[in-house]
Design a protein around this motif. Structure first.
Motif, short mmCIF file in Angstrom:
data_model
loop_
_atom_site.label_atom_id
_atom_site.label_comp_id
_atom_site.label_asym_id
_atom_site.label_seq_id
_atom_site.Cartn_x
_atom_site.Cartn_y
_atom_site.Cartn_z
N GLU A 56 34.25 30.18 8.25
CA GLU A 56 33.47 30.38 9.46
C GLU A 56 34.38 30.21 10.68
O GLU A 56 35.05 29.18 10.82
CB GLU A 56 32.33 29.35 9.53
N PRO A 57 34.46 31.22 11.56
CA PRO A 57 35.35 31.09 12.71
C PRO A 57 34.96 29.92 13.62
O PRO A 57 33.78 29.73 13.93
CB PRO A 57 35.17 32.43 13.45
N GLY A 58 35.98 29.17 14.02
CA GLY A 58 35.74 28.10 14.99
C GLY A 58 36.08 28.54 16.40
O GLY A 58 35.48 28.07 17.37
N HIS A 59 37.05 29.45 16.51
CA HIS A 59 37.45 29.97 17.82
C HIS A 59 37.73 31.46 17.69
O HIS A 59 38.46 31.89 16.80
CB HIS A 59 38.68 29.25 18.35
N ILE A 60 37.12 32.25 18.58
CA ILE A 60 37.26 33.70 18.59
C ILE A 60 37.81 34.12 19.94
O ILE A 60 37.42 33.58 20.99
CB ILE A 60 35.89 34.38 18.35
N VAL A 61 38.72 35.10 19.95
CA VAL A 61 39.28 35.64 21.18
C VAL A 61 38.90 37.12 21.28
O VAL A 61 39.11 37.88 20.33
CB VAL A 61 40.81 35.47 21.23
N ASP A 62 38.36 37.51 22.43
CA ASP A 62 38.00 38.90 22.71
C ASP A 62 39.00 39.43 23.74
O ASP A 62 39.01 39.00 24.89
CB ASP A 62 36.57 38.95 23.26
N LEU A 63 39.84 40.38 23.31
CA LEU A 63 40.89 40.92 24.19
C LEU A 63 40.38 42.11 24.98
O LEU A 63 39.92 43.09 24.40
CB LEU A 63 42.10 41.35 23.35
N GLY A 64 40.50 42.07 26.29
CA GLY A 64 39.97 43.15 27.13
C GLY A 64 38.47 43.16 27.04
O GLY A 64 37.85 44.17 26.71
N VAL A 83 34.02 31.11 21.98
CA VAL A 83 34.56 32.45 22.21
C VAL A 83 35.27 32.48 23.56
O VAL A 83 34.68 32.10 24.58
CB VAL A 83 33.45 33.52 22.17
N THR A 84 36.52 32.95 23.55
CA THR A 84 37.29 33.12 24.77
C THR A 84 37.42 34.61 25.05
O THR A 84 37.96 35.36 24.23
CB THR A 84 38.68 32.49 24.65
N ALA A 106 26.62 29.40 27.59
CA ALA A 106 27.68 29.03 28.53
C ALA A 106 28.58 27.93 27.98
O ALA A 106 29.74 27.82 28.39
CB ALA A 106 27.07 28.58 29.86
N ASP A 107 28.08 27.12 27.06
CA ASP A 107 28.90 26.05 26.49
C ASP A 107 29.85 26.55 25.42
O ASP A 107 30.77 25.83 25.01
CB ASP A 107 28.01 24.95 25.91
N ARG A 108 29.67 27.80 24.98
CA ARG A 108 30.52 28.33 23.91
C ARG A 108 31.31 29.58 24.29
O ARG A 108 32.20 29.99 23.56
CB ARG A 108 29.67 28.65 22.67
N VAL A 109 30.98 30.22 25.42
CA VAL A 109 31.64 31.45 25.83
C VAL A 109 32.28 31.23 27.19
O VAL A 109 31.60 30.86 28.15
CB VAL A 109 30.65 32.63 25.90
N ARG A 110 33.59 31.45 27.28
CA ARG A 110 34.27 31.28 28.56
C ARG A 110 35.20 32.46 28.78
O ARG A 110 35.66 33.12 27.84
CB ARG A 110 35.08 29.98 28.60
#
Length: 285
Positions: A56-64, A83-84, A106-110
């Motif tokens: 299970e992903p703990g940290h996800i990065v969305d590029l662009g 999620v960043t 808002a507590d999980r997406v920045r």
């Protein structure tokens, strides 16, 4: 010759160029409509990535990330993940923040403002990196992929998505005196197959898990947002035609985009959505 940019349509068009306010507002609307109308496709894609993940992903990065349609979908799919969302445009990131707040995320997406052409930003290690229609905008995509590889934990996944071209919406009989207006427009503007990222991924050290095309074929009748989505997409295509259409086709297209008559896209009840988007899922060993 490629007279338009397929990246202008999905989630992340011009993600690394802030642009003017009017252009940002227009692009933000397009991104939001795309996510709303193609919600089923996005859900299928994120579910598939969940099946491929070894944990299970703990940290996800969305590029662009644009307005964060992908970041939000990933946060909703993976309820334990932070999620960043990385984008150059502060306007897009403000929209993301407002959306995350409204949805209780808002507590999980920045958002992180960064130009990926200038190097990989300082981010926590991740388990999943998502790049939807963004890599082909990079000056050196191999460098960005190398940064993604270094930032992933071993066993982590990278998902790169490209679209074939703008969706098609209209029945084939549209056209003054001769059907096939939309097909002719696509023939004029479609630059050909989207980029193939297989070799790029291998050079960065990734192991390709799967390459999967997602064929979207939504039949009529469709939700009300589809009409506005079709109008915005067709208007974008129209802006790149630069006098290349015959006068009768131009008149027919103008009537479809902005006309109040029965052919006007906002009045049509026979719109469909047909497109293909391909995802390359690759793992860091």
């Amino acid at each position: 010759m490629n007279t338009t940019d397929t990246g202008d349509l999905h989630a992340h068009a011009h993600p690394h160029h802030a642009g003017d306010d009017a252009g940002t507002v227009a692009m933000a609307e397009l991104l939001e409509l795309d996510a709303e109308v193609l919600e089923g496709y996005v859900s299928e894609l994120t579910a598939w990535l969940g099946e491929l993940a070894v944990r299970e992903p703990g940290h996800i990065v969305d590029l662009g990330s644009g307005t964060g349609t992908g970041a939000i979908a990933l946060a909703q799919r993976f309820a334990q993940a932070d999620v960043t969302a990385v984008d150059l445009s502060p306007q897009m990131l403000r929209r993301l923040s407002n959306k995350a707040l409204t949805l209780g995320l808002a507590d999980r997406v920045r958002g992180v403002q960064a130009d990926l052409n200038e190097g990989w930003p300082a981010l926590d290690p991740s388990d999943l990196v998502w790049a939807a229609a963004s890599l082909h905008h990079m000056e050196d995509p191999d460098s960005v992929l190398a940064g993604a590889f270094a930032g992933l934990r071993p066993g982590g996944l990278l998902a790169v998505t490209e679209m074939d071209f703008f969706p098609r919406f209209l029945p084939d009989d549209i056209g003054v005196g001769r059907p096939g207006l939309e097909a002719r427009i696509h023939t004029l503007l479609n630059p050909g197959p989207a980029a193939d990222w297989t070799d790029h991924l291998a050079r960065a050290g990734f192991v390709l898990e799967a390459e999967r095309p997602f064929v979207v074929n939504l039949p009529a009748p469709l939700p009300a947002a589809t009409a506005r989505y079709a109008q915005v997409c067709l208007r974008k295509l129209s802006s790149h035609l630069d006098g290349r259409l015959p006068a009768d086709d131009r008149a027919a297209l103008d009537a479809v985009i902005d006309g109040d008559g029965p052919h006007g896209v906002l009045r049509r009840e026979d719109l469909t959505v047909r497109t293909t988007r391909t995802t390359w899922a690759a793992r860091r060993p």
